[in-house]
Scaffold this active site. Sequence first.
Site, short mmCIF file in Angstrom:
data_model
loop_
_atom_site.label_atom_id
_atom_site.label_comp_id
_atom_site.label_asym_id
_atom_site.label_seq_id
_atom_site.Cartn_x
_atom_site.Cartn_y
_atom_site.Cartn_z
N TYR A 1 38.53 58.60 26.48
CA TYR A 1 39.75 58.06 25.88
C TYR A 1 40.97 58.66 26.57
O TYR A 1 41.95 57.96 26.84
CB TYR A 1 39.80 58.36 24.37
CG TYR A 1 40.98 57.70 23.71
CD1 TYR A 1 40.87 56.41 23.20
CD2 TYR A 1 42.22 58.34 23.63
CE1 TYR A 1 41.95 55.77 22.62
CE2 TYR A 1 43.32 57.70 23.05
CZ TYR A 1 43.18 56.42 22.55
OH TYR A 1 44.25 55.79 21.99
N PHE B 1 61.39 35.17 37.10
CA PHE B 1 59.98 34.89 36.90
C PHE B 1 59.76 34.72 35.40
O PHE B 1 60.41 35.37 34.59
CB PHE B 1 59.04 35.95 37.49
CG PHE B 1 57.61 35.51 37.32
CD1 PHE B 1 57.12 34.45 38.04
CD2 PHE B 1 56.79 36.09 36.35
CE1 PHE B 1 55.83 33.94 37.82
CE2 PHE B 1 55.51 35.60 36.14
CZ PHE B 1 55.02 34.53 36.87
N THR B 2 58.83 33.84 35.04
CA THR B 2 58.68 33.41 33.64
C THR B 2 58.53 34.58 32.66
O THR B 2 59.33 34.73 31.73
CB THR B 2 57.47 32.46 33.52
OG1 THR B 2 56.33 33.11 34.10
CG2 THR B 2 57.73 31.15 34.25
N ASP C 1 59.87 44.41 41.44
CA ASP C 1 58.65 43.76 40.98
C ASP C 1 57.74 43.76 42.19
O ASP C 1 57.88 42.95 43.10
CB ASP C 1 58.94 42.34 40.48
CG ASP C 1 57.66 41.66 39.97
OD1 ASP C 1 56.56 42.08 40.39
OD2 ASP C 1 57.76 40.71 39.18
N LYS D 1 47.39 40.65 41.59
CA LYS D 1 47.74 39.91 42.82
C LYS D 1 47.41 40.77 44.03
O LYS D 1 46.25 40.90 44.41
CB LYS D 1 49.23 39.53 42.80
CG LYS D 1 49.53 38.33 41.92
CD LYS D 1 49.62 38.69 40.48
CE LYS D 1 50.24 37.62 39.62
NZ LYS D 1 50.24 37.97 38.19
N ARG E 1 55.53 24.32 38.84
CA ARG E 1 56.59 25.33 38.87
C ARG E 1 57.90 24.58 39.01
O ARG E 1 58.51 24.51 40.07
CB ARG E 1 56.41 26.31 40.04
CG ARG E 1 55.17 27.16 39.98
CD ARG E 1 55.24 28.43 39.17
NE ARG E 1 55.12 28.31 37.74
CZ ARG E 1 54.74 29.30 36.92
NH1 ARG E 1 54.40 30.48 37.41
NH2 ARG E 1 54.70 29.14 35.62
N PHE F 1 55.00 26.25 29.43
CA PHE F 1 54.12 25.64 30.43
C PHE F 1 52.65 25.97 30.21
O PHE F 1 51.78 25.19 30.56
CB PHE F 1 54.55 26.08 31.85
CG PHE F 1 54.57 27.58 32.03
CD1 PHE F 1 55.69 28.30 31.65
CD2 PHE F 1 53.49 28.25 32.55
CE1 PHE F 1 55.71 29.69 31.79
CE2 PHE F 1 53.50 29.62 32.71
CZ PHE F 1 54.62 30.35 32.31
N1 F0G Z 1 55.82 39.22 38.29
C1 F0G Z 1 55.44 38.25 39.14
C2 F0G Z 1 56.24 38.03 40.39
C3 F0G Z 1 54.33 37.46 38.87
O1 F0G Z 1 53.98 36.51 39.72
C4 F0G Z 1 53.60 37.69 37.68
C5 F0G Z 1 52.46 36.87 37.33
C6 F0G Z 1 54.03 38.72 36.82
C7 F0G Z 1 55.14 39.45 37.16
C8 F0G Z 1 53.32 39.01 35.53
O2 F0G Z 1 52.10 39.61 35.77
O3 F0G Z 1 50.38 37.96 34.98
O4 F0G Z 1 49.81 40.36 35.37
O5 F0G Z 1 51.21 39.72 33.45
N2 F0G Z 1 52.21 35.78 37.89
C9 F0G Z 1 51.06 34.93 37.63
C10 F0G Z 1 51.16 33.71 38.50
C11 F0G Z 1 50.79 34.63 36.20
O6 F0G Z 1 50.29 32.84 38.36
O7 F0G Z 1 52.07 33.61 39.32
P1 F0G Z 1 50.81 39.39 34.84
#
Ligand code: F0G
Length: 485
Positions: A75, A127-128, A218, A261, A385, A452
């Site tokens: 843990y 970013f979303t 990021d 990624k 997108r 989305f």
């Molecule tokens: N920042 C970027 C630039 C991203 O592309 C993503 C995720 C995140 C943050 C968030 O990371 O998914 O691990 O919580 N991108 C994915 C995509 C979902 O399909 O582009 P996460």
Amino acid sequence: MSTRRRSWAEPFKIKVVEPLALTTRAQREKAIENAHYNTFLLRSEEVYIDLLTDSGTSAMSDYQWAGMMLGDEAYAGSKNFYNLENNIRKYYGYPYTVPTHQGRGAEHLLAKIMIRPGDFIPGNMYFTTTRAHQELAGGTFRDVIIDEAHDPANLHPFKGNIDIGKLEALVKEVGADHIPYINVQACVNMAGGQPISLSNLKEVRKVCDSHGIKIILDATRAMENAWFIKMGEPGHKDRSCAAILKDMCDLTDGCTMSGKKDLLVNIGGFLALRDKHLYELACQQVVLYEGLHTYGGMAGRDMEAMSRGIEEAIQDDHLRARIGQVHYLGNKLIQEGIPIVQPIGGHAVYLDAKRFLPHIQQSDFPAQALTVALFLESGVRAMERGIVSAGRDPATGDHRYPNLELVRLTIPRRVYTQAHMDVVSESVAACYEEREWVGGLKMTYEPETLRFFQAHFEPIGTWASAKNRQENAALAGSSEGMQLD
Ligand code: F0G
């Protein structure tokens, strides 16, 4: 020396395979209808080539799988955490690491510890999930990317760059006290995977230093960004991506990271910081939302796989092949005359739905419609997108209308072969040839945040069924599709 072209090839061979299922058009019609015309709602077994995302979809190496067996599932104080922390210090240079279950976990913690209601957070395009967490914390996102990034045909080699004038103007408008940090994304996702240059990052550092504003990177695709700096920015050709990555991080105060990624793992992320006080605040938050600060929502084995992923992913040979494959697909599409975002980015090829389907107005979701058409055509799954991803403006409640209305063909790392890329390119070309058939969509269910992912749609009119009749007649009695030549 011979001038004969020498190709790159993948710096690995395949040890384990996973079969893919071919489907018929009738099966795909049923599947996309059941999924409410949203590719996020398809079951993966209904998909032939899955280009939804490069997130968590990579193939791990034997070295990473071996590390999974060395998971220390204590843990507290797992040795895998210390391996991860050491590798983040070595390759990214940040002294303090808080692991999180994935990138948005890190974004959440960062927003909690740094943003006060009424703050502004500049960034190189939204970013979303990043923007959603900024807004949840009471902040407002401001786009300070260069204008070229909003033009899919502009060939600027570093379309991820920050417009220093826009940044200075924001400081003037709201005051540096209301800007806790600037969020600098490497290989800007929504712009088409476009990199930021090291010289631009240096300028940003200068401006931020003069106002006492922190820089949070990021770093989700920072290694891929390093490759673009090596290849495209004067003075870096003979340097390793590892050295360039370190330079990028040295200019920043910390990073959020989705390990899913760059880092070749199926799950995992982290928040890494230079400032001890901020780190302590993050430790207080992580125990509430993720887990103890030495696992943050990850199993020990997953931290080990991510730590080993850092070592593999930063290799120049890996990045050459990874980005080489994306560019192979992009260049094939360019040869076919398909409108895509240029220059080709690092993790995906983006179809320009406005030029692909000029007969569909943006409020009828052309990029979403194109993901549906491509899936029906060949079982290739892509991601919208554009206007759907952009969501609504919290102040006015209206759709945001982004200039970029794109479909992302995202390439998982080390998963598909060149033959798969050929099939994808042919499928897109077939769709393009018959594009008049594709119509718009209407949204029939809209979630309040990050719509989305789960929104439902219906075709406007009968575009799908008109095509069905044609195809069914043509396919009667024949096995579908492919030619063996
Ligand atoms: N920042 C970027 C630039 C991203 O592309 C993503 C995720 C995140 C943050 C968030 O990371 O998914 O691990 O919580 N991108 C994915 C995509 C979902 O399909 O582009 P996460």
